[in-house]
Design an enzyme around this catalytic site. Structure first.
Site, PDB file in Angstrom:
ATOM      1  N   ALA A  63       0.847  -1.192   0.000  1.00  0.00           N
ATOM      2  CA  ALA A  63       0.000   0.000   0.000  1.00  0.00           C
ATOM      3  C   ALA A  63       0.879   1.237   0.000  1.00  0.00           C
ATOM      4  O   ALA A  63       2.110   1.144  -0.053  1.00  0.00           O
ATOM      5  CB  ALA A  63      -0.930  -0.022   1.216  1.00  0.00           C
ATOM      6  N   SER A  64       0.265   2.397   0.078  1.00  0.00           N
ATOM      7  CA  SER A  64       1.027   3.634  -0.036  1.00  0.00           C
ATOM      8  C   SER A  64       1.908   3.892   1.175  1.00  0.00           C
ATOM      9  O   SER A  64       2.951   4.529   1.062  1.00  0.00           O
ATOM     10  CB  SER A  64       0.074   4.815  -0.239  1.00  0.00           C
ATOM     11  OG  SER A  64      -0.844   4.902   0.834  1.00  0.00           O
ATOM     12  N   LEU A  65       1.503   3.393   2.348  1.00  0.00           N
ATOM     13  CA  LEU A  65       2.268   3.642   3.566  1.00  0.00           C
ATOM     14  C   LEU A  65       3.167   2.476   3.966  1.00  0.00           C
ATOM     15  O   LEU A  65       4.165   2.679   4.660  1.00  0.00           O
ATOM     16  CB  LEU A  65       1.324   3.948   4.734  1.00  0.00           C
ATOM     17  CG  LEU A  65       0.388   5.152   4.590  1.00  0.00           C
ATOM     18  CD1 LEU A  65      -0.397   5.354   5.876  1.00  0.00           C
ATOM     19  CD2 LEU A  65       1.173   6.407   4.246  1.00  0.00           C
ATOM     20  N   ALA A  66       2.791   1.268   3.587  1.00  0.00           N
ATOM     21  CA  ALA A  66       3.513   0.106   4.089  1.00  0.00           C
ATOM     22  C   ALA A  66       3.311  -1.085   3.165  1.00  0.00           C
ATOM     23  O   ALA A  66       2.526  -1.031   2.220  1.00  0.00           O
ATOM     24  CB  ALA A  66       3.011  -0.242   5.498  1.00  0.00           C
ATOM     25  N   VAL A  68       3.242  -5.691   3.446  1.00  0.00           N
ATOM     26  CA  VAL A  68       3.041  -6.790   4.389  1.00  0.00           C
ATOM     27  C   VAL A  68       3.758  -8.037   3.904  1.00  0.00           C
ATOM     28  O   VAL A  68       3.636  -8.428   2.734  1.00  0.00           O
ATOM     29  CB  VAL A  68       1.534  -7.077   4.576  1.00  0.00           C
ATOM     30  CG1 VAL A  68       1.334  -8.250   5.534  1.00  0.00           C
ATOM     31  CG2 VAL A  68       0.815  -5.840   5.098  1.00  0.00           C
ATOM     32  N   ASP A 214     -12.026   3.226   6.093  1.00  0.00           N
ATOM     33  CA  ASP A 214     -11.405   2.834   4.824  1.00  0.00           C
ATOM     34  C   ASP A 214     -11.614   1.346   4.520  1.00  0.00           C
ATOM     35  O   ASP A 214     -10.654   0.615   4.274  1.00  0.00           O
ATOM     36  CB  ASP A 214      -9.906   3.150   4.876  1.00  0.00           C
ATOM     37  CG  ASP A 214      -9.280   3.192   3.482  1.00  0.00           C
ATOM     38  OD1 ASP A 214     -10.030   3.409   2.500  1.00  0.00           O
ATOM     39  OD2 ASP A 214      -8.055   3.020   3.376  1.00  0.00           O
TER      40      ASP A 214
END
Length: 395
Positions: A63-66, A68, A214
Site C-alpha cells: 500500500a502507499s504507507l507500508a 506486508v 477505509d
C-alpha cells in the site's frame, strides 16, 4: 498518494476522476527488501533472522504507507503477517504535505470555484496517525472491545507486537470479500455477506460512534467460520488496516439516524421537511445544496420532493428509500452527466464538500465503499445481472 486514494472513493465526483485515481488504492511499488531489513533492525533492535524462523522477502500486499510480509515468529510460535512502513516515508511526509498545500492553494487562487484545500487539511490531520502503528494497534484493540460479547461475523486479527513502524499480527488466510469464485467454492452466500457488511459498519456508525473509515476490498478478507467462531453464519469477515478511524458524538449520531429514518419514510410534506432539517443539522446543508447532499448520501438521483419539479421524466422518483428499484446504468449515467454537463451542478458538488463537517465526509466515504462492495458482490438487491459472472461461480 493518500489524497488520490481519498478522492477515488468519493461517489459524487465524476467517474473520469475517481476511476483515474482508483489505481492508487492497490497499485503501489514495493520497497526493496534490503531497505526493510535496515528499518526492522533499527526499530526492533534485532535483525529479521533473529526474530523469525522464516520470512518471505516477497510482500503479499503493498500500500502507499507500508507493505506486508509473512513469516514464522519464533517467540509466539505463530505464522504472522508483518506490516513494515516504507523506510523513507517519514522523511518526505512533511515535504509532501507542504507540496499538496501549495498545489491546492494555487488551484484555489486561479480557479476559486475548484476548492480542494480541505483535502490537504485532512491529509495533514490523518497521515501522522496512520504512520504510527502503535496507534493502529490501539484502534484494533478498541474495535475488538466494541464488538465483544455479541454474536458477530467480524474478526479482528490479534496483534503480537507493535512499534511505530513495525506491526506483527496474526496471519489470516482467506479470500477477498468480493472474490465471487472464493465465495462460491466456500459455499458462502454473497447476500448474507452484504447484509453482514452493512450490519457491521452500521453498528460502528449508529451504535458505537467509532467507525473504520477505509473498508475497501483490500482491507477486508473472508474465510469459513471455525467451530469456535461467534459468527451467526458460516463465514467470518476479517477487517484489516485499522489506521483510520473516526468518532461521532451522540448528537451527530442521533441526527444522522433521524435523517435516515426520514429517507426511509414515505414522502409527505412533513417527511420532506424532516429530511431537509436533519441534513442541515448533520451536514450544515441548506436548501440550495440539499438535493446534491441527498444524492451523496443515498447514491441515487432523487426522492420525491428533493428537486424542483421539471419536465424531465426520465426516471420515476421513489417516495422513499424503501420503494426504490435497483439502480440502472441509465440512472448512474444521468447522475454523472448532471455533474459534468449541467450548469452549476459540479460547483455545487465542490461547495458541498467544502461545507460538510469532516466527520460526515468520512461517513460519506464509508457509505460509498460499502455501496461499491454491495455492487461487487452482485447481490440480488444490487441490480447486477448474475450472467455477468461465469455460471460455475453462481450458487
Amino acid at each position: 498518494m493518500e489524497m488520490g486514494q481519498h478522492m477515488a472513493s468519493l461517489f459524487i465526483l465524476p467517474v473520469e476522476w475517481t476511476s483515474t485515481m482508483r489505481v492508487l488504492q492497490d497499485k503501489c511499488e514495493p520497497t526493496a527488501y534490503e531497505d526493510l531489513e535496515a528499518l526492522f533492525l533499527n526499530d526492533m533492535g534485532a535483525p529479521i533472522t533473529q526474530l523469525f524462523d522464516d520470512f518471505d522477502p516477497v510482500p503479499i500486499g503493498v500500500a502507499s504507507l507500508a507493505q506486508v510480509h509473512v513469516g514464522h515468529h519464533k517467540a509466539s510460535g505463530k505464522r504472522v503477517a508483518v506490516k513494515l512502513q516504507h523506510p523513507h516515508l517519514a522523511e518526505f511526509c512533511d515535504i509532501d504535505i507542504e507540496m499538496v498545500d501549495a498545489t491546492l492553494g494555487w488551484i484555489k487562487y486561479w480557479f476559486p470555484e475548484f476548492e480542494f484545500t480541505w483535502l490537504g487539511e485532512e491529509m495533514r490531520a490523518n497521515l501522522p496517525k496512520e504512520m504510527d502503528f502503535v496507534h493502529e494497534a490501539n484502534n484494533a484493540a478498541r474495535t475488538t472491545i466494541e464488538f465483544a460479547n455479541q454474536r458477530t461475523s467480524l474478526y479482528i486479527p490479534k496483534v503480537v507486537v507493535a512499534s511505530k513502524r513495525v506491526l506483527i499480527m496474526e496471519y489470516i488466510q482467506g479470500g477477498r470479500v468480493d472474490d465471487l469464485e472464493f465465495l462460491a467454492n466456500s459455499d458462502i452466500d454473497r447476500n448474507k455477506v452484504a447484509i453482514e457488511l452493512s450490519r457491521i459498519f452500521s453498528q460502528m456508525v449508529f451504535v458505537n460512534g467509532w467507525f473504520h473509515a477505509d473498508p475497501h476490498p483490500g482491507n477486508l478478507l473472508i474465510r469459513p467460520a471455525g467451530k469456535d467462531s461467534k459468527s451467526p453464519y458460516n463465514f467470518e469477515i476479517v477487517l484489516l488496516d485499522h489506521g483510520l478511524y473516526f468518532d461521532m458524538d451522540s448528537t451527530l449520531r442521533v441526527n444522522y439516524a433521524k435523517l435516515w429514518l426520514s429517507l426511509i419514510a414515505p414522502a409527505s410534506p412533513s417527511v420532506v421537511a424532516d429530511r431537509r432539517k436533519y441534513a442541515a443539522l448533520v451536514g450544515n446543508i441548506g436548501p440550495d445544496l440539499y438535493p446534491v447532499f441527498e444524492a451523496a448520501i443515498t447514491g441515487r438521483v432523487a426522492l420525491e420532493g428533493s428537486w424542483e419539479e421539471t419536465d424531465d421524466r426520465t426516471f420515476k422518483r421513489a417516495s422513499s428509500m424503501i420503494d426504490m428499484v435497483p439502480q440502472t446504468d441509465e440512472e448512474k449515467d444521468a447522475i454523472r452527466n448532471a455533474v459534468m454537463n449541467q450548469d452549476g451542478v459540479l460547483l455545487s458538488v465542490f461547495d458541498l464538500l467544502r461545507r460538510i463537517p469532516r466527520r460526515v465526509l468520512m461517513v460519506l466515504k464509508l457509505n460509498d465503499l460499502t455501496r461499491s462492495l454491495d455492487y461487487a458482490l452482485m447481490t440480488t438487491h444490487s441490480g447486477v445481472k448474475l450472467d455477468a459472472i461465469p455460471v460455475q461461480f453462481v450458487t
